[in-house]
Scaffold this active site. Structure first.
Site, mmCIF file in Angstrom:
data_model
loop_
_atom_site.group_PDB
_atom_site.id
_atom_site.type_symbol
_atom_site.label_atom_id
_atom_site.label_comp_id
_atom_site.label_asym_id
_atom_site.label_seq_id
_atom_site.Cartn_x
_atom_site.Cartn_y
_atom_site.Cartn_z
ATOM 1 N N GLY A 69 12.786 58.710 43.837
ATOM 2 C CA GLY A 69 12.121 59.132 42.621
ATOM 3 C C GLY A 69 12.490 60.480 42.033
ATOM 4 O O GLY A 69 12.065 60.777 40.917
ATOM 5 N N GLU B 177 14.301 57.686 49.831
ATOM 6 C CA GLU B 177 15.216 56.698 49.251
ATOM 7 C C GLU B 177 15.686 57.100 47.862
ATOM 8 O O GLU B 177 15.311 56.485 46.869
ATOM 9 C CB GLU B 177 14.484 55.356 49.149
ATOM 10 C CG GLU B 177 13.919 54.880 50.465
ATOM 11 C CD GLU B 177 12.926 53.734 50.295
ATOM 12 O OE1 GLU B 177 12.300 53.625 49.226
ATOM 13 O OE2 GLU B 177 12.790 52.954 51.233
ATOM 14 N N PRO B 178 16.519 58.121 47.756
ATOM 15 C CA PRO B 178 16.997 58.521 46.432
ATOM 16 C C PRO B 178 17.990 57.502 45.865
ATOM 17 O O PRO B 178 18.868 57.021 46.581
ATOM 18 C CB PRO B 178 17.702 59.859 46.707
ATOM 19 C CG PRO B 178 18.128 59.769 48.138
ATOM 20 C CD PRO B 178 17.084 58.948 48.838
ATOM 21 N N GLY B 179 17.808 57.164 44.606
ATOM 22 C CA GLY B 179 18.766 56.297 43.924
ATOM 23 C C GLY B 179 19.353 57.053 42.751
ATOM 24 O O GLY B 179 20.491 57.518 42.769
ATOM 25 N N ARG B 180 18.505 57.234 41.737
ATOM 26 C CA ARG B 180 18.915 57.928 40.514
ATOM 27 C C ARG B 180 19.567 59.282 40.790
ATOM 28 O O ARG B 180 20.592 59.610 40.190
ATOM 29 C CB ARG B 180 17.669 58.133 39.647
ATOM 30 C CG ARG B 180 17.934 58.662 38.267
ATOM 31 C CD ARG B 180 16.607 59.041 37.593
ATOM 32 N NE ARG B 180 15.638 57.970 37.643
ATOM 33 C CZ ARG B 180 15.548 56.988 36.748
ATOM 34 N NH1 ARG B 180 16.364 56.969 35.721
ATOM 35 N NH2 ARG B 180 14.639 56.041 36.888
ATOM 36 N N ARG C 169 18.169 50.901 28.723
ATOM 37 C CA ARG C 169 17.047 51.778 29.080
ATOM 38 C C ARG C 169 16.281 52.335 27.889
ATOM 39 O O ARG C 169 15.091 52.585 27.991
ATOM 40 C CB ARG C 169 17.512 52.902 30.019
ATOM 41 C CG ARG C 169 17.926 52.347 31.391
ATOM 42 C CD ARG C 169 18.178 53.438 32.430
ATOM 43 N NE ARG C 169 16.958 54.122 32.806
ATOM 44 C CZ ARG C 169 16.669 55.359 32.449
ATOM 45 N NH1 ARG C 169 17.499 56.060 31.704
ATOM 46 N NH2 ARG C 169 15.537 55.908 32.845
ATOM 47 N N TYR D 65 12.295 51.510 27.763
ATOM 48 C CA TYR D 65 11.246 52.538 27.781
ATOM 49 C C TYR D 65 11.634 53.837 27.104
ATOM 50 O O TYR D 65 11.238 54.906 27.535
ATOM 51 C CB TYR D 65 10.716 52.786 29.207
ATOM 52 C CG TYR D 65 11.685 52.599 30.351
ATOM 53 C CD1 TYR D 65 11.512 51.570 31.267
ATOM 54 C CD2 TYR D 65 12.769 53.455 30.515
ATOM 55 C CE1 TYR D 65 12.383 51.393 32.322
ATOM 56 C CE2 TYR D 65 13.648 53.279 31.572
ATOM 57 C CZ TYR D 65 13.451 52.244 32.468
ATOM 58 O OH TYR D 65 14.318 52.068 33.499
ATOM 59 N N CYS E 54 22.567 41.767 17.967
ATOM 60 C CA CYS E 54 21.691 41.263 16.921
ATOM 61 C C CYS E 54 20.253 41.463 17.359
ATOM 62 O O CYS E 54 19.575 40.531 17.792
ATOM 63 C CB CYS E 54 21.959 39.789 16.688
ATOM 64 S SG CYS E 54 23.694 39.511 16.354
ATOM 65 N N TYR F 293 20.954 52.721 36.922
ATOM 66 C CA TYR F 293 20.212 51.740 36.116
ATOM 67 C C TYR F 293 20.891 51.427 34.778
ATOM 68 O O TYR F 293 20.225 51.195 33.773
ATOM 69 C CB TYR F 293 18.755 52.215 35.904
ATOM 70 C CG TYR F 293 18.079 52.528 37.217
ATOM 71 C CD1 TYR F 293 17.814 51.515 38.132
ATOM 72 C CD2 TYR F 293 17.749 53.834 37.570
ATOM 73 C CE1 TYR F 293 17.225 51.789 39.355
ATOM 74 C CE2 TYR F 293 17.163 54.119 38.799
ATOM 75 C CZ TYR F 293 16.905 53.096 39.685
ATOM 76 O OH TYR F 293 16.334 53.377 40.893
HETATM 77 C C1 PLP Z 1 13.535 52.262 42.719
HETATM 78 C C2 PLP Z 1 13.173 52.604 44.087
HETATM 79 C C3 PLP Z 1 13.765 53.712 44.712
HETATM 80 C C4 PLP Z 1 14.724 54.642 44.011
HETATM 81 O O1 PLP Z 1 14.141 55.370 42.990
HETATM 82 P P1 PLP Z 1 14.997 56.481 42.231
HETATM 83 O O2 PLP Z 1 14.104 56.936 41.154
HETATM 84 O O3 PLP Z 1 16.217 55.822 41.706
HETATM 85 O O4 PLP Z 1 15.316 57.552 43.206
HETATM 86 C C5 PLP Z 1 13.444 53.950 46.029
HETATM 87 N N1 PLP Z 1 12.585 53.157 46.706
HETATM 88 C C6 PLP Z 1 12.002 52.089 46.136
HETATM 89 C C7 PLP Z 1 11.082 51.250 46.929
HETATM 90 C C8 PLP Z 1 12.261 51.780 44.813
HETATM 91 O O5 PLP Z 1 11.663 50.733 44.255
#
Ligand code: PLP
Length: 432
Positions: free
Chosen positions: A248, A290-293, A330, A334, A361, A391
């Site tokens: 997050g 759990e970093p993604g973004r 995106r 939102y 379109c 994303y």
């Molecule tokens: C989406 C998600 C993440 C990653 O969130 P980011 O905002 O991309 O860091 C981690 N854990 C879970 C369970 C998620 O659904």
């Protein structure tokens, strides 16, 4: 600039990861996803070093692969020693294609199908993160059939509003995700899970939302989770070994977004955890996040070619690009913020206000409104949209039968194709 990998070259062109984006657009065509591999690796190391320093040697950052999932990224995660989280059998399949060892993989989602559970166990996934009692029953049944003991975590909702977009806030009590602590369902699922012979409860998970900058969101979530852990220890004699605080952390999409220092943030969370453990008189569990973004977001940039520029006097202006919501949904989803730049005219004054729109379109096919660009913007110019590493590709579609762009990786001054551009034949590959 919003990230240090974005610069302006001597020729007035936008450079990304030290490379001329106008030249890359010419070489590989547009629309084009760029990914700065060196930045991705750097972010992995920032997380790993911060975790070792503040959470201790057993903690582990897990890359949330839904942010951008393709074979090469799992090879990079493997090389960097990162765990991963996956949310579908398709992501598991992709990770396996890259030779990723699934013992460090965590299988999320609020609705794992029976086939997902079978697929995960067939491939010896390390952990299932169960969302609800029904899932525990299904996992228990499949593990029992196989005569194994499956490791699980339970996803709980701590009841926190991270003040992010509604669509990406996930930690509130009424969320579709997880079992709420407040309603007593978290305790119920814990007791139920502990009674199952073929699942081994390793601990608890929460994920409060995404694009979070809020001062103490993770600290508050951690404290609530630790209080729950202490209560389970006292009431049921069960001590959690792992606490996974989810992903997050936010990234800078526009100048007004704050800069987030991962090491500082992690140290603050660790301090809150240590204080809570002391107060509650429990051992500190293994901490995961759990970093993604924040691993891949700022590693990405999308290049487009400008087409029609439409001026509606007294109303507004449009700059149309050769991609749009199929490669970046995106804004449509939102109203996400993005920084748009005219890559081949970086030294020109930006005094022309326009909406940057896609070619679909659909009136909602917008990348960004109120963008300031040079007044000379026109057909053939290169438009760059920054911070598209998370994303975008993973949410891409073929709407209007547009082939998905290629992903080109940038590393050490070199570039290579990691995902080739889709062809018209690919569009009909499944049509019988
Ligand atoms: C989406 C998600 C993440 C990653 O969130 P980011 O905002 O991309 O860091 C981690 N854990 C879970 C369970 C998620 O659904």
């Amino acid at each position: 600039m919003i990230c240090e990998n974005i610069t302006i070259g001597a020729n007035g062109h936008l450079h990304f990861a030290g490379q001329d984006t106008v030249a890359l657009a010419k070489q590989y065509g547009t629309p084009l996803y760029l990914l700065d591999e060196d930045y991705i690796r750097h972010q992995c190391r920032v997380y790993q070093n911060a975790f070792k320093k503040h959470f201790g040697p057993t903690s582990r950052p897990l890359y949330a692969s839904k942010a951008n999932s393709f074979k090469r990224i799992y090879e990079i995660m493997k090389e960097e020693g990162m765990g991963i989280d996956v949310v579908s059998s398709g992501e598991i399949y992709t990770a396996l294609q890259a030779g990723y060892d699934l013992s460090h993989a965590y299988f999320h989602s609020n609705n794992k199908t029976d086939r997902d559970i079978v697929y995960g166990m067939d491939n010896h996934i390390g952990y299932f993160v169960a969302d609800n009692v029904e899932e525990i029953k299904a996992i228990e049944a499949e593990a029992g059939r196989r005569g194994i003991k499956q490791k699980v975590l339970l996803r709980l909702t701590p009841g926190i509003d991270p003040h992010t977009y509604e669509a990406i806030a996930t930690g509130k009590v009424d969320s579709k995700f997880g079992s709420a602590i407040e309603t007593g369902q978290a305790e119920e699922i814990t007791v139920f899970t502990l009674a199952q012979p073929h699942v081994e409860l390793m601990g608890f998970h929460c994920h409060v939302g995404s694009q979070v900058f809020g001062e103490d969101i993770f600290e508050r979530a951690a404290v609530i989770m630790l209080e729950f852990i202490a209560a389970m220890k006292e009431k049921h004699g069960y001590m959690a070994r792992q606490l996974d605080l989810g992903g997050g952390y936010g990234v800078r999409y526009v100048e007004s977004d704050p800069f987030l220092d991962v090491d500082t943030k992690v140290s603050q969370v660790a301090a809150a955890i240590q204080a809570a453990c002391k107060r509650l008189n429990i051992e500190m569990p293994e901490i995961h996040m759990e970093p993604g973004r924040s691993i891949v977001g700022a590693a990405g940039m999308t290049l487009y070619t400008c087409g029609t520029v439409k001026k509606i006097p007294g109303y507004k202006n449009y700059v149309s690009i050769d991609g749009g919501m199929p490669d970046n949904p995106r804004y449509a989803l939102y109203k996400a913020n993005y920084t748009c730049l005219l890559a081949n005219k970086m030294n020109e004054k930006c005094d022309f206000e326009a909406s940057v729109v896609g070619r679909c379109c659909e009136s909602g096919d917008i990348i960004q409104e109120h963008v300031m660009l040079p007044a000379s913007v026109g057909r053939g110019d290169t438009v760059a949209v920054c911070t598209t590493g998370a994303y975008n590709y993973s949410m891409a579609s073929n709407y209007n039968r547009l082939p998905r762009p290629a992903t080109v990786m940038l590393s050490g001054g070199k570039s290579y194709v990691a995902i080739r551009r889709e062809t018209f034949e690919d569009l009909c590959a499944c049509d019988l």
